[in-house]
Design an enzyme around this catalytic site. Sequence first.
Site: not given
Ligand code: BES
Ligand code: ZN
Length: 486
Positions: A263, A337
């Site tokens: 991230k 997921r």
């Molecule tokens: N844990 C995150 C989602 C999330 C975002 C939780 C903000 C809490 C606050 C999830 O695992 C993630 O990283 N999702 C990403 C996926 C990306 C690869 C497109 C997302 O949705 O931005």
């Molecule tokens: Zn994630």
Amino acid sequence: MMPIISLTSQEQELENLVIVISRLSKIPGGIFTSAEKKYIRDQVEDRKKEVVSFNRLGYHIFIFFIKNEKDRSKRLENCRKTGDQIAATLNQFKASRVALFDGDRLPEETLAVAQGIALGSYQFFGYKSVREDVNTLEKIEIYSMSLEEEDSSETRVQRLNYLHDAVYQCRDLVNQPHSHLTATAFASRVESLVVTAGASAEVLTKPKLEALKMGGILGVNQGSHEEPTFTVVEWKPENPVNSQPVVLVGKGVMYDTGGMNLKPGDTMLNMKDDMAGAAAVAATLYMVAHARIPVHVVGLMPATDNRPGERAFVSGDVITIHNGKTVEVINTDAEGRLLLADALSYAAKYNPMLVIDLATLTGAAVRAIGKFGAAAMQSGAAGSMKALAESGTEVYERLVEFPMWEEYGELIKSELADLKNLGPPEAGMITAAKFLEHFVTYPYIHLDIAGPAFLEKRDSYRGQGGTGFGVRLLVHYLTKMADISL
Ligand code: BES
Ligand code: ZN
Ligand code: ZN
């Protein structure tokens, strides 16, 4: 400290008091002078004040005029928020007790005020060596409350205390930083918590997950130096109202760095909240067991952190989920997921009447509706979704349903495997749910709680940090199923 609600028949003198009424004419006699009554009338009629307070020598009196609001859900939410404001004043004055007077025979509103006081008094100090401004409220004593139901009012109040305890436990779990809450620590904490409440628990460790061929959670765990865990909790009362259990599944990513798709910038901050789904499931089981709600419920909490590391899985890898389906990993940050897929296919062994999962799953859900509710999707569970959404409105943990049209499913087809773990940038919360749908064989509801699970800034009784979102929702739904009011 969590303020405990109790019922009392005896009105105490010279103590903090909240009078809950809907009209000026309901102001109890013997408390205010005529000058004070005139002051109250001015505040309410001219200045449109909802709360009028008196700072007496050594104690406070608040008169809360319940908003003339037809929508029950909004009215009760307003009561909770007022409770939170009153709690702030009382804690500021280092009060330890407050009496609540149901002056207008409106027990639901009075209990909502009590809930706002109780939940608004939550604090998390973490690892500060000196604690400042510690909240002091210990007791909320309600008098003159009249509930018209078979259940005794004592039982109802006791259930509410169990619920608040569960919300506190959930918030504590979410607020705990990863340095102090690994998957193993989470599992043992949840186990001891639910066992004290009377439920049973089993923690599946890595060898067991390998034997079960749970390639999703094991894949995500590959980059970590911490072992994964999979906590199974069961509350099976003697005469449950349901012949097949309700299974609750919670995403337990103890910390989400994104893995090899690290991230960027400060988007990683607060990713300790990525286990808020698992925490809500644990807390719900804790509550229903404590209160001995006659519903058979199972909780599944797969847990690991997601990090880059020597052995971390990478984009392009193919992993095999518990049910044998293969997944091409497009992005290691779409990890939730993958472990949910294992847990959802494992859930089939319980022959569930319904499975509900809670997961901080996508940024797309946050962008769509923000922090004021959860994105909900269902497959073969339209009726249950309606009932769950009604519970959501009642407790103000609201749901917004998104469609599960098959066209979205086309977007996660892979050339290399049965599925891929990421679709295009649009409608990310829906393609995530379509992915999960491949692993269910029963009526299914998916709740994406990425928005409401955690707040950077304090919002009334929801607090700052972990909110405990999902606990009041699920407990309300399950108690309603057992024909019990919360
Ligand atoms: N844990 C995150 C989602 C999330 C975002 C939780 C903000 C809490 C606050 C999830 O695992 C993630 O990283 N999702 C990403 C996926 C990306 C690869 C497109 C997302 O949705 O931005
Ligand atoms: Zn994630
Ligand atoms: Zn995540």
